[in-house]
Design a protein around this motif. Structure first.
Motif, mmCIF file in Angstrom:
data_model
loop_
_atom_site.group_PDB
_atom_site.id
_atom_site.type_symbol
_atom_site.label_atom_id
_atom_site.label_comp_id
_atom_site.label_asym_id
_atom_site.label_seq_id
_atom_site.Cartn_x
_atom_site.Cartn_y
_atom_site.Cartn_z
ATOM 1 N N LEU A 1 0.809 -1.221 0.000
ATOM 2 C CA LEU A 1 0.000 0.000 0.000
ATOM 3 C C LEU A 1 0.846 1.277 0.000
ATOM 4 O O LEU A 1 0.334 2.350 -0.332
ATOM 5 C CB LEU A 1 -0.921 0.021 1.222
ATOM 6 C CG LEU A 1 -2.069 -0.975 1.221
ATOM 7 C CD1 LEU A 1 -2.800 -0.934 2.561
ATOM 8 C CD2 LEU A 1 -3.025 -0.700 0.067
ATOM 9 N N GLY A 2 2.115 1.175 0.368
ATOM 10 C CA GLY A 2 2.970 2.357 0.423
ATOM 11 C C GLY A 2 3.031 3.077 -0.909
ATOM 12 O O GLY A 2 3.094 2.451 -1.963
ATOM 13 N N ASP A 3 2.962 4.392 -0.854
ATOM 14 C CA ASP A 3 3.005 5.251 -2.052
ATOM 15 C C ASP A 3 1.864 4.974 -3.027
ATOM 16 O O ASP A 3 2.029 5.139 -4.235
ATOM 17 C CB ASP A 3 4.355 5.113 -2.779
ATOM 18 C CG ASP A 3 5.484 5.776 -2.015
ATOM 19 O OD1 ASP A 3 5.219 6.746 -1.271
ATOM 20 O OD2 ASP A 3 6.633 5.322 -2.159
ATOM 21 N N THR A 4 0.720 4.513 -2.518
ATOM 22 C CA THR A 4 -0.474 4.336 -3.355
ATOM 23 C C THR A 4 -1.639 5.046 -2.673
ATOM 24 O O THR A 4 -1.599 5.288 -1.469
ATOM 25 C CB THR A 4 -0.853 2.846 -3.543
ATOM 26 O OG1 THR A 4 -1.439 2.349 -2.327
ATOM 27 C CG2 THR A 4 0.331 1.997 -3.956
ATOM 28 N N PRO A 5 -2.713 5.320 -3.433
ATOM 29 C CA PRO A 5 -3.905 5.902 -2.806
ATOM 30 C C PRO A 5 -4.772 4.847 -2.127
ATOM 31 O O PRO A 5 -5.829 5.158 -1.590
ATOM 32 C CB PRO A 5 -4.645 6.544 -3.989
ATOM 33 C CG PRO A 5 -4.225 5.733 -5.169
ATOM 34 C CD PRO A 5 -2.806 5.300 -4.888
ATOM 35 N N GLY A 6 -4.332 3.596 -2.162
ATOM 36 C CA GLY A 6 -5.094 2.498 -1.583
ATOM 37 C C GLY A 6 -5.519 1.519 -2.663
ATOM 38 O O GLY A 6 -5.329 1.773 -3.860
#
Length: 158
Positions: A45-50
Motif C-alpha cells: 500500500l505504500g506510495d499508493t492511494p489504496g
C-alpha cells in the motif's frame, strides 16, 4: 529434459530456500512488531492511494480469508483504514493511515537493504541468471496450470 530423479531435489531446494528467505525477512519485520503478511500489506500500500481487497490479495498473494484478518489487525494498530470506494459502492478501499505511511517511509528503505544483503556475494550476472530461471519456472507452472496440462496421462474428466 530433466529426469524425474532430479525433480525431488530441485523441489526440495526451492521450498527450503523459500522457507529460509521468509525466516530471514521475518527477523527484520518482527522488530517492527508486525508479521510478514502485515508488513506485506504495508509495503504494497505504500506510495499508493489504496487498493480494493481484491487487488491487494492479488498483489500480496494473501488469501481472501486471511487478508480480512490481517487488515483488521492493522486497523487495530492504526496503520490502515477502510474507506468506501468512490466508484463502486459495494467495494472498500484499504489505504495506509498517516501513521502507516510514516512507518512505510521510515522502514521500507532499511528493509530493502536488509533483504539485498542476501545477494552481496552474487555477481550481477548471477542475479540475472537466477531471475531468468525463476521467471521461466513460474511461466511454465502458470501455463500448465491454466491450460489443464497439469493432469496426469491416466487422469480423465468425469
Amino acid at each position: 529434459m530433466t529426469s524425474t530423479s532430479t525433480f525431488p531435489t530441485v523441489l526440495r531446494e526451492l521450498l527450503r530456500t523459500h522457507q529460509a528467505f521468509l525466516a530471514y525477512a521475518a527477523t527484520h519485520v518482527h522488530t517492527l512488531d508486525l508479521t510478514l503478511p502485515q508488513y506485506d500489506i504495508i509495503i504494497t500500500l505504500g506510495d499508493t492511494p489504496g487498493m480494493t481487497f481484491k487487488k491487494l490479495g492479488e498483489k500480496t498473494l494473501i488469501t481472501k480469508g486471511t487478508l480480512t484478518g490481517v487488515i483488521s489487525r492493522l486497523e487495530d494498530k492504526g496503520l490502515v483504514q477502510r474507506v468506501a470506494s468512490e466508484t463502486d459502492g459495494r467495494s472498500q478501499i484499504v489505504r495506509l493511515t498517516a501513521t502507516g505511511e510514516a512507518l512505510y517511509e521510515r522502514t521500507f528503505p532499511e528493509h530493502l537493504v536488509f533483504i539485498n544483503r542476501i545477494f552481496n556475494d552474487y555477481s550481477p550476472e548471477d542475479v540475472e541468471n537466477l531471475e531468468s530461471a525463476l521467471l521461466r519456472l513460474h511461466e511454465t507452472v502458470t501455463t500448465l496450470r491454466s491450460n489443464g496440462s497439469g493432469k496426469l496421462a491416466d487422469e480423465t474428466d468425469e
